[in-house]
Design a protein around this motif. Structure first.
Motif, mmCIF file in Angstrom:
data_model
loop_
_atom_site.group_PDB
_atom_site.id
_atom_site.type_symbol
_atom_site.label_atom_id
_atom_site.label_comp_id
_atom_site.label_asym_id
_atom_site.label_seq_id
_atom_site.Cartn_x
_atom_site.Cartn_y
_atom_site.Cartn_z
ATOM 1 N N GLY A 91 -41.629 -52.646 17.793
ATOM 2 C CA GLY A 91 -41.857 -51.942 19.046
ATOM 3 C C GLY A 91 -43.039 -52.579 19.737
ATOM 4 O O GLY A 91 -43.249 -53.780 19.657
ATOM 5 N N TYR A 92 -43.841 -51.758 20.395
ATOM 6 C CA TYR A 92 -44.961 -52.269 21.175
ATOM 7 C C TYR A 92 -46.237 -52.368 20.360
ATOM 8 O O TYR A 92 -46.469 -51.590 19.439
ATOM 9 N N CYS A 93 -47.066 -53.328 20.752
ATOM 10 C CA CYS A 93 -48.395 -53.491 20.182
ATOM 11 C C CYS A 93 -49.332 -53.737 21.364
ATOM 12 O O CYS A 93 -49.114 -54.673 22.138
ATOM 13 N N LEU A 94 -50.321 -52.878 21.521
ATOM 14 C CA LEU A 94 -51.250 -52.956 22.637
ATOM 15 C C LEU A 94 -52.608 -53.420 22.119
ATOM 16 O O LEU A 94 -53.156 -52.830 21.184
ATOM 17 N N ILE A 95 -53.163 -54.489 22.727
ATOM 18 C CA ILE A 95 -54.410 -55.090 22.275
ATOM 19 C C ILE A 95 -55.533 -54.702 23.242
ATOM 20 O O ILE A 95 -55.379 -54.822 24.457
ATOM 21 N N TYR A 96 -56.664 -54.279 22.671
ATOM 22 C CA TYR A 96 -57.809 -53.826 23.461
ATOM 23 C C TYR A 96 -59.040 -54.681 23.178
ATOM 24 O O TYR A 96 -59.206 -55.201 22.077
ATOM 25 N N LYS A 97 -59.884 -54.793 24.187
ATOM 26 C CA LYS A 97 -61.191 -55.418 24.026
ATOM 27 C C LYS A 97 -62.168 -54.559 24.802
ATOM 28 O O LYS A 97 -61.959 -54.302 25.993
ATOM 29 N N LYS A 98 -63.214 -54.080 24.121
ATOM 30 C CA LYS A 98 -64.197 -53.175 24.718
ATOM 31 C C LYS A 98 -63.496 -51.992 25.392
ATOM 32 O O LYS A 98 -63.772 -51.645 26.533
ATOM 33 N N ASN A 99 -62.543 -51.410 24.679
ATOM 34 C CA ASN A 99 -61.781 -50.226 25.112
ATOM 35 C C ASN A 99 -60.928 -50.461 26.359
ATOM 36 O O ASN A 99 -60.515 -49.516 27.015
ATOM 37 N N LYS A 100 -60.655 -51.710 26.690
ATOM 38 C CA LYS A 100 -59.816 -52.029 27.834
ATOM 39 C C LYS A 100 -58.569 -52.785 27.354
ATOM 40 O O LYS A 100 -58.672 -53.723 26.561
ATOM 41 N N LEU A 101 -57.410 -52.366 27.840
ATOM 42 C CA LEU A 101 -56.155 -53.021 27.475
ATOM 43 C C LEU A 101 -56.148 -54.434 28.047
ATOM 44 O O LEU A 101 -56.319 -54.627 29.244
ATOM 45 N N ILE A 102 -55.980 -55.431 27.167
ATOM 46 C CA ILE A 102 -55.989 -56.827 27.633
ATOM 47 C C ILE A 102 -54.658 -57.533 27.425
ATOM 48 O O ILE A 102 -54.393 -58.556 28.056
ATOM 49 N N LYS A 103 -53.822 -56.994 26.540
ATOM 50 C CA LYS A 103 -52.576 -57.679 26.234
ATOM 51 C C LYS A 103 -51.608 -56.701 25.587
ATOM 52 O O LYS A 103 -52.024 -55.752 24.929
ATOM 53 N N ALA A 104 -50.325 -56.950 25.769
ATOM 54 C CA ALA A 104 -49.286 -56.149 25.109
ATOM 55 C C ALA A 104 -48.239 -57.099 24.548
ATOM 56 O O ALA A 104 -47.970 -58.162 25.121
ATOM 57 N N SER A 105 -47.678 -56.717 23.434
ATOM 58 C CA SER A 105 -46.621 -57.509 22.800
ATOM 59 C C SER A 105 -45.503 -56.582 22.376
ATOM 60 O O SER A 105 -45.717 -55.378 22.188
#
Length: 158
Positions: free
Chosen positions: A117-131
């Motif tokens: 399914g989805y994987c959401l990547i965060y940096k400093k609590n901000k969404l930066i990428k989705a896979s």
């Protein structure tokens, strides 16, 4: 009639001798290692596991000796590492993964211990990428939220 009496005797024996007990195990240093319920020598209900320093390592529920429902995992310094759902001993549904400071690093949908399914990547609590994954293999990746939103049904993120 004899079969019915035999069945009743066996059933009553199981009910009488099968007991739920609270189990505690300790490290050699005297600190608690784990605690929880046993039924017929299998882990059931809520369990907690600890590090040698006394901090909690993981906690969650068992059913018939297998992890079920929601579990929490912590570092030796008591910082959250990950948390998520189990179904019959396998990681399923949404899981949250934390960085060394306890901030969400990424959250992923899992099925049978694999990203699915989805994987959401965060940096400093901000969404930066989705896979998007299928059976543990990445099939698509987005680096901006607008294209991700256009191509996907955001109801799938629930």
């Amino acid at each position: 009639m004899k079969n019915i009496l035999t069945f009743c005797f066996i059933f009553l024996s199981i009910v009488v001798f099968a007991q739920k007990t609270y189990q505690k195990e300790y490290f050699k240093n005297g600190k608690l290692k784990e605690e929880g319920w046993l039924f017929n020598e299998k882990k059931v209900d809520y369990w907690k596991f600890y590090y040698k320093n006394g901090n909690i390592k993981e906690e969650g529920r068992y059913k018939n000796g297998k992890k079920v429902k929601y579990w929490y995992f912590y570092s030796v310094n008591a910082i959250p590492e990950k948390e998520g759902h189990y179904k019959m001993g396998l990681q399923s549904d949404w899981w949250l993964f934390y960085d060394k400071n306890g901030n969400i690093n990424h959250k992923c949908q899992l099925k049978n211990n694999k990203k699915n399914g989805y994987c959401l990547i965060y940096k400093k609590n901000k969404l930066i990428k989705a896979s998007k994954f299928k059976g543990g293999k990445k099939i698509k990746e987005w680096t901006d939220f607008s294209s991700f939103r256009k191509e996907n049904n955001l109801n799938d993120l629930r």
